[in-house]
Design a protein around this motif. Structure first.
Motif: not given
Length: 774
Positions: A338-343
């Protein structure tokens, strides 16, 4: 030199080449799966004869036991490809009770194989014919390719890369020193190749599964050597490995295709980019040439060939974050990705597919409000996506934002028709659309189709197992989960379903094993605690159920899963209301609404408030659902009819309740979204219709409704209405003046609640009723 004759079959504008496994229409390849083509071949070879369904299944699936539905689906797909309609069956005629007959005239053509030599040269001949053969040179660690006009895979024609032959895309060797190209080019090439309706790429899930079997770390770099080994293990046809190097001011990209089994280099090519920003365009050109050389027609490529800068992002940094997120998701799950897609969306807010995947991650983690927000953003940006990704975004939008399952079904059917090698549309149909409709048999078929296309599609096993459970076959559901385990595939939700399947078998030891296993798994602890609370409440152990609910909510909040905690509170509120604890029902409903205003939470809280006698607040929440979710199928055909009917019963208007529930009838036996997410709400319209009929003194009709609830334990599972339907049947028999059957039904309920808390209002009332029987 003598050669064996090659047989072709022609009918209308179509030609079948059995050796090449090709169906052509007006000389252009038609996308069709291998089994569908085999069915067609059997019918064509026996043109004008009646071929029974048994004969077809024995011929096409000689070593596999399949259901008749597999054949029906294949014939359905054939008719779509050939252009047959119900009103005009020009090619395939159905003869009820007998089988099928191919009705069109068939021309059989014998042609010498030798005629094809000029089209499909041997590797040695091919290399002599290329004007300037590409060579791979390593100097100072930099890989450069000789220039020249290349015919990529000119010798590996469509006859050698069939529709069922998967292709593995390896990582690019990055000799530029710029880390932005790590993972990025492989992801870009995969996006471009996935635009092809004819190609099948090995999925990231299957790559990770194979790495695990090989004892390699998750997310290992797919070097050319490792990629070839994975290619062999997955029985793929080709492995594509690439390179990028800096040559002066130019970026030089290379692409090499190798036969997985022999390792032979089939061909090579290069492309150049003058600037870093032009690399994606060079990748576009190579992907288009590859698609053409393996048999895809130029018009098809033109229709499905959105440039990478438009299909993904103009930012290499955003694409790198997205590609890394995709790999992490396959290896470690939604929370880690999730944090990578958010990035990725932070770098490029216009990156449509990154928003779509972010929505999927939120949905996987139970945050449906944020899932809907990200998915709606993706839908508004869907012009910046490939055709294949547009289907995913459109389907996700209808499922997560509007909730319009009729529209979602239309998108998925079009998606499956355009991209017959994609597992996604079948998974959406089997996992959400068809269960809400109560069409569990079709859901099983669609789930099997998804797994046939991708046997390592872990969610596919979960979807199939749920469809089998809903259909009333918990044994088959358990075997499906065992099949996944045998392939070393698992998700946290498997434990939740295994708990429910053990409950359905009355296997207390099996339930306890899942509880014990969850102690070491933070991802599933909250869910297991909630499912345990439902099972305890089902048998009347309400105090223990409350303690388990408190634990479930606390664990969810500790892991920042507020939406999940809200669903758990809504489920707790419902059981309190159904069992007669009005004050506790109101308290839990308020807790749920404080945490979330998601539609499923709002329905559960509203129904609990209606049970607790707070009709005014329940009515306001019903109006809010109408206003916010006017297209949602579950809202319109399950939630609102149930709420309005409950409110009518509160006003002692059972006839009005019966009228309200008429619109819900087509979805009565379905599994609304609240049941999928929160384990409540399934068959509520059936149960309420029974209550309304009972209040109207229509005992026969009421009994039929309560029996429906009891006849579908795989759908109801631990919802309290499954227990209370027994009590309601006892009341029906008492109304009919049949004390013998009434006593038996009351005793059945008391046996289920033999260890129940004695002060539960519904139990106290039931004992009074039993004592008054004459």
């Amino acid at each position: 030199m003598e050669t064996a004759p090659k047989t072709l079959y022609e009918f209308g504008p179509f030609r079948i080449d059995p050796d090449q496994q090709l169906l052509l229409r007006d000389g252009r390849a038609v996308a069709v799966t291998p089994k569908v083509l085999e069915v067609l071949l059997v019918l064509v070879r026996r043109s004008r004869e009646v071929v029974s369904k048994d004969e077809l299944m024995r011929t096409v699936w000689p070593t596999t036991v399949v259901e008749e539905a597999n054949l029906s689906q294949s014939v359905f797909m054939l008719r779509k490809v050939l252009g047959d309609t119900r009103g005009e069956q020009r090619y395939i005629v159905t003869l009820p009770g007998r089988g099928y007959r191919f009705a069109a005239p068939v021309r059989v053509i014998a042609r010498e194989v030798a005629e094809d030599v000029a089209v499909a040269p041997t590797p040695a001949t091919r290399r002599r014919r290329l004007g300037s053969p590409a060579i791979w040179l390593v100097a100072g660690g930099i890989l450069a390719l000789a220039a020249g006009a290349m015919y990529f895979l000119s010798g590996r024609s469509a006859s050698m890369l069939r529709a069922e032959d998967p292709v593995l895309v390896a990582d690019f060797v990055n000799a530029t020193g710029d880390p932005v190209f790590d993972d990025t080019l492989r992801q870009g090439l995969a996006v471009q190749l996935q635009q092809s309706p004819l190609l099948s790429l090995i999925s990231q899930d299957r790559i990770q599964q194979t790495l695990q079997q090989m004892g390699r770390p998750a997310g290992a770099s797919l070097t050319p050597e490792l990629a070839r080994e994975i290619c062999e293990r997955t029985d793929s046809a080709l492995v594509l490995d690439g390179s990028i190097a800096k040559l002066g001011s130019q970026y030089v990209l290379g692409l090499r295709a190798r036969d997985c089994r022999s390792g032979d280099v089939l061909d090579e090519e290069q492309a150049q980019a003058g600037r870093r920003e032009d690399v994606l365009q060079a990748l576009d050109e190579m992907a288009a040439r590859f698609r053409h050389r393996v048999g895809e027609s130029l018009p098809t490529i033109a229709r499905h060939n959105v440039p990478l800068a438009e299909a993904t992002t103009t930012s290499l940094d955003a694409l790198k974050a997205y590609s890394t997120a995709s790999r992490v998701h396959a290896a470690a799950g939604s929370a880690a990705a999730l944090p990578l897609f958010r990035r990725a969306v932070e770098i490029d807010p216009q990156f449509a597919m990154a928003h779509a995947m972010l929505g999927r991650m939120y949905g996987d983690l139970g945050d449906f409000v944020l899932a809907a927000q990200s998915t709606e953003r993706a839908w508004r940006l869907r012009g910046r996506a490939s055709d294949a990704e547009k289907f995913f975004i459109d389907a996700s939008y209808q499922l997560q934002v509007t909730g319009n399952l009729q529209a979602a079904q239309a998108v998925c059917e079009s998606w499956a028709s355009t991209y017959p090698r994609a597992a996604g549309p079948h998974a959406f149909l089997a996992g959400i659309v068809l269960p809400v409709q109560g069409n569990y048999r079709a859901a099983v078929e669609q789930a099997r189709m998804a797994l046939g296309l991708d046997p390592d599609f872990v969610i596919g096993y979960q979807i199939l197992a749920y469809a089998q459970q809903y259909q009333g076959d918990p044994g088959a559901a358990g075997r499906t989960l065992d099949s996944a385990a045998a392939r070393k595939l698992a998700t946290p939700d498997f434990a939740l379903q295994r708990y429910d399947l053990a409950f359905l078998r009355s296997d207390s030891d099996g339930m306890q094993r899942q509880v014990a296993a969850a102690l070491d798994d933070g991802e599933v602890q909250g869910g297991i605690a909630y499912h345990r609370s439902l099972a305890l409440a089902y048998v009347g152990k309400l105090q223990d159920a409350r303690a388990a609910s408190v634990q479930a909510g606390a664990l969810s909040l500790q892991s920042s899963q507020q939406e999940q905690a809200a669903l758990f509170a809504a489920g707790a509120a419902l059981r309190e209301g159904l069992y007669g604890h009005a004050a506790e029902a109101r308290r839990q409903a308020e807790t749920a609404l404080t945490l979330s205003d998601d539609r499923h939470v709002e329905f559960g809280a509203a129904f609990a408030l209606a049970l607790a006698g707070d009709s005014a607040q329940a009515g306001k929440l019903a109006d809010d659902l109408v206003s916010r979710f006017p297209q949602d199928t579950s809202v319109n055909f399950s939630y609102l009819p149930a709420l309005r009917a409950r409110l009518a019963l509160n006003e002692h208007a059972p006839e009005r309740a019966i009228d309200i529930l008429q619109m819900a009838a087509p979805y009565d036996l379905g599994t609304p979204r609240s049941s999928m997410h929160g384990s409540f709400g399934a068959l509520y319209t059936v149960y309420l219709r029974g209550e309304a009929q009972l209040a109207s003194h229509r005992a026969v009709e009421a009994a039929a409704e309560f029996r429906k609830v009891l006849a579908h334990p795989g759908v109801v599972v631990t919802d309290p209405i499954g227990a209370l339907a027994r009590l309601q049947l006892a009341r029906v028999y008492a109304m009919q003046g049949n004390p013998v059957r009434a006593r038996a039904a009351y005793r059945d309920f008391f046996m289920l609640w033999k260890n129940a808390d004695p002060d539960i209002p519904v139990l106290v009332q039931a004992r009074r009723e039993y004592a008054s029987l004459h």
